[in-house]
Write a protein that holds these residues in place. Structure first.
Motif, PDB file in Angstrom:
ATOM      1  N   SER A 151     154.349 125.540  38.207  1.00  0.00           N
ATOM      2  CA  SER A 151     153.256 124.575  38.004  1.00  0.00           C
ATOM      3  C   SER A 151     153.404 123.596  36.833  1.00  0.00           C
ATOM      4  N   LYS A 183     157.491 120.223  38.425  1.00  0.00           N
ATOM      5  CA  LYS A 183     158.861 119.943  38.859  1.00  0.00           C
ATOM      6  C   LYS A 183     158.884 119.154  40.171  1.00  0.00           C
ATOM      7  N   SER A 184     158.067 119.595  41.121  1.00  0.00           N
ATOM      8  CA  SER A 184     158.084 118.940  42.437  1.00  0.00           C
ATOM      9  C   SER A 184     157.498 117.532  42.344  1.00  0.00           C
ATOM     10  N   THR A 185     156.450 117.391  41.540  1.00  0.00           N
ATOM     11  CA  THR A 185     155.872 116.058  41.332  1.00  0.00           C
ATOM     12  C   THR A 185     156.943 115.125  40.766  1.00  0.00           C
ATOM     13  N   PHE A 220     154.049 128.919  42.187  1.00  0.00           N
ATOM     14  CA  PHE A 220     155.009 129.212  43.253  1.00  0.00           C
ATOM     15  C   PHE A 220     154.715 128.448  44.544  1.00  0.00           C
ATOM     16  N   THR A 221     154.447 127.167  44.373  1.00  0.00           N
ATOM     17  CA  THR A 221     154.270 126.297  45.531  1.00  0.00           C
ATOM     18  C   THR A 221     155.622 126.105  46.209  1.00  0.00           C
ATOM     19  N   THR A 222     156.628 125.844  45.403  1.00  0.00           N
ATOM     20  CA  THR A 222     157.975 125.637  45.934  1.00  0.00           C
ATOM     21  C   THR A 222     158.657 127.002  46.086  1.00  0.00           C
ATOM     22  N   ASP A 277     150.051 112.701  29.919  1.00  0.00           N
ATOM     23  CA  ASP A 277     148.799 111.972  30.179  1.00  0.00           C
ATOM     24  C   ASP A 277     147.572 112.778  29.730  1.00  0.00           C
ATOM     25  N   GLU A 297     153.024 112.678  37.210  1.00  0.00           N
ATOM     26  CA  GLU A 297     151.922 112.245  38.055  1.00  0.00           C
ATOM     27  C   GLU A 297     151.452 110.845  37.654  1.00  0.00           C
TER      28      GLU A 297
HETATM   29  N1  LIG Z   1     147.900 115.849  34.555  1.00  0.00           N
HETATM   30  C1  LIG Z   1     149.074 115.979  35.144  1.00  0.00           C
HETATM   31  N2  LIG Z   1     149.246 116.860  36.150  1.00  0.00           N
HETATM   32  C2  LIG Z   1     150.435 116.969  36.721  1.00  0.00           C
HETATM   33  C3  LIG Z   1     151.549 116.206  36.287  1.00  0.00           C
HETATM   34  N3  LIG Z   1     152.611 116.542  37.050  1.00  0.00           N
HETATM   35  C4  LIG Z   1     152.191 117.477  37.918  1.00  0.00           C
HETATM   36  N4  LIG Z   1     150.878 117.750  37.732  1.00  0.00           N
HETATM   37  C5  LIG Z   1     150.037 118.707  38.489  1.00  0.00           C
HETATM   38  O1  LIG Z   1     150.476 120.012  38.206  1.00  0.00           O
HETATM   39  C6  LIG Z   1     150.326 120.853  39.366  1.00  0.00           C
HETATM   40  C7  LIG Z   1     151.650 121.504  39.719  1.00  0.00           C
HETATM   41  O2  LIG Z   1     152.558 120.514  40.134  1.00  0.00           O
HETATM   42  P1  LIG Z   1     153.884 120.849  40.951  1.00  0.00           P
HETATM   43  O3  LIG Z   1     154.670 119.598  40.993  1.00  0.00           O
HETATM   44  O4  LIG Z   1     153.537 121.485  42.242  1.00  0.00           O
HETATM   45  O5  LIG Z   1     154.525 121.920  39.967  1.00  0.00           O
HETATM   46  P2  LIG Z   1     155.864 122.779  40.176  1.00  0.00           P
HETATM   47  O6  LIG Z   1     156.481 122.893  38.830  1.00  0.00           O
HETATM   48  O7  LIG Z   1     156.688 122.205  41.257  1.00  0.00           O
HETATM   49  O8  LIG Z   1     155.268 124.185  40.589  1.00  0.00           O
HETATM   50  P3  LIG Z   1     155.974 125.401  41.403  1.00  0.00           P
HETATM   51  O9  LIG Z   1     156.643 124.841  42.610  1.00  0.00           O
HETATM   52  O10 LIG Z   1     154.853 126.294  41.755  1.00  0.00           O
HETATM   53  O11 LIG Z   1     156.922 126.038  40.459  1.00  0.00           O
HETATM   54  C8  LIG Z   1     149.793 119.944  40.460  1.00  0.00           C
HETATM   55  O12 LIG Z   1     148.394 120.105  40.526  1.00  0.00           O
HETATM   56  C9  LIG Z   1     150.171 118.555  39.981  1.00  0.00           C
HETATM   57  O13 LIG Z   1     149.284 117.575  40.499  1.00  0.00           O
HETATM   58  C10 LIG Z   1     151.356 115.271  35.220  1.00  0.00           C
HETATM   59  O14 LIG Z   1     152.247 114.557  34.793  1.00  0.00           O
HETATM   60  N5  LIG Z   1     150.108 115.225  34.696  1.00  0.00           N
END
Ligand SMILES: Nc1nc2c(ncn2[C@@H]2O[C@H](COP(=O)(O)OP(=O)(O)OP(=O)(O)O)[C@@H](O)[C@H]2O)c(=O)[nH]1
Ligand SMILES: [Mg+2]
Length: 365
Positions: free
Chosen positions: A72, A75-77, A94-96, A248, A272
């Motif tokens: 969370s 990374k995916s964003t 653990f979305t990915t 942000d 994001e």
């Molecule tokens: N405020 C804010 N939220 C963000 C940013 N980048 C990602 N998020 C939020 O963080 C949450 C997790 O984002 P993901 O991209 O799914 O995170 P991840 O690291 O891929 O997570 P896993 O796949 O579970 O390991 C989502 O609700 C996104 O919208 C950012 O730059 N700013």
């Protein structure tokens, strides 16, 4: 006694032993035995579970970078922001669950970015999807640590998980050469004074790894752990870049304080919010250390429009591999103009190292 029991016994012995000058040798030998047993255990486990250790992902592009971070952190964003990929994003952990590749094009280079499941403490010993994630990281040209602006301490955890699977981040391989010989025992030559271990310990450690006869040349003041790294041969040395995401959510003062307080440098971004993404691309590109090589055809025409992009330190072989998979079998020699050539049109072999803006002609059978 099975491997797990042996490991346990050594660990207990290590806990009992106080670390001081007198016990240094004892500890060094225990560490060497432990590292070897853990490797044997790994091999046994991966044999049992078939080839379940990694994800299937084909390397492509001019370089590969991987996103490593806790769940969370975004990374995916970020992958979606940097590349054409559409990796699932959600507010839960653990979305990915699989490796998701994307392609980032920047300044003529095609960079493969791999999004991975988040890793947690204990990943290296099998928690979560850790082992499989870390296996992908082994093949990366650059590791991108992604940390959340509110969890900057995660950086150390990520690095130590990588370390536990044999990935050394931002370290140079120890300057040690071990050349096996058929007889004559082990001879050790140190070109610098060894302060952290002695020659006898070097010899004893080599014997643990089944080396009875070898010439060892040590050119830096290494620790016993560095010698184990050399003996294990499965270590990889990879450089890293740390990305501080979600800025942000904080003000500039908060980010500035982080950068003066933390023991590592980072690129602050918001995946994001699309903040500082171009600067990040530039930094990734710079850190991959690419050079441009121009192809000259046999008729003398040079293609200055579309250079071949390879990592600095690449040889003619890497160019062959880019041109065509089978060309290296047909290869006779190459002609080189530019910085790496002694004179224009120098004839070189396949191991010749190229430099930025060299011009090359491949001559095949
Ligand atoms: N405020 C804010 N939220 C963000 C940013 N980048 C990602 N998020 C939020 O963080 C949450 C997790 O984002 P993901 O991209 O799914 O995170 P991840 O690291 O891929 O997570 P896993 O796949 O579970 O390991 C989502 O609700 C996104 O919208 C950012 O730059 N700013
Ligand atoms: Mg994800």
């Amino acid at each position: 006694m099975g491997i797990p029991e042996k490991i346990k016994k050594i660990e207990e012995d290590m806990h009992r032993t106080q670390v001081n000058k007198k016990t240094e040798r004892h500890i060094g030998l225990l560490r060497a035995k432990l590292a070897k047993l853990r490797l044997e255990q790994e091999e046994q486990q991966s044999r049992r579970s078939g080839s379940q250790t990694g994800y299937d992902v084909k390397k492509s592009g001019d370089g590969t970078v991987v996103l490593i971070g806790l769940p969370s952190v975004g990374k995916s964003t970020l992958l979606n922001r940097l590349t054409n990929a559409k990796s699932k994003v959600a507010a839960y952990q653990f979305t990915t669950l699989d490796v998701v590749p994307g392609l980032m094009e920047y300044k003529g280079a095609r960079i493969q970015v791999l999004d991975l499941p988040g890793i947690i403490e204990g990943a290296a010993s099998g928690r979560g999807l850790g082992k499989r994630v870390l296996a992908v990281a082994r093949s990366a040209d650059l590791i991108l640590f992604v940390v959340d602006v509110f969890q900057p301490e995660a950086r150390a955890l990520l690095e130590s998980e990588l370390r536990n699977t044999g990935i050394r981040v931002d370290e140079k391989p120890p300057n040690v050469v071990i050349e096996p010989t058929t007889s004559g025992g082990i001879s050790v030559t140190a070109t610098v004074k060894l302060t952290k271990m002695d020659e006898q310990l070097v010899k004893d450690m080599l014997r643990i790894y089944g080396v009875a006869s070898a010439r060892v040349v040590i050119r830096e003041d290494i620790t016993d752990e560095q010698l184990i790294d050399v003996l294990m041969r499965s270590r990889v040395y990879t450089s890293s870049l740390t990305i501080m995401n979600k800025i942000d959510l904080v003000n500039a003062g908060f980010t500035n304080e982080l950068s003066s307080k933390l023991p590592y440098k980072f690129v602050p971004i918001s995946a994001e919010g699309n903040i500082n993404i171009v600067a990040l691309k530039e930094e990734i590109y710079k850190r991959l250390d690419f050079v441009r090589i121009y192809m000259r055809r046999r008729n003398g025409e040079t293609d200055f429009e579309e250079p071949m992009i390879v990592r600095n330190g690449s040889s003619v072989l890497e160019i062959c591999n880019k041109v065509h998979r089978n060309i290296k079998d047909e290869f006779r020699y190459a002609l080189i103009w530019g910085k790496s050539a002694k004179f224009g049109g120098q004839r070189v072999g396949i191991t010749h190292r190229l430099m930025d803006e060299d011009i090359i002609t491949l001559v095949t059978k």
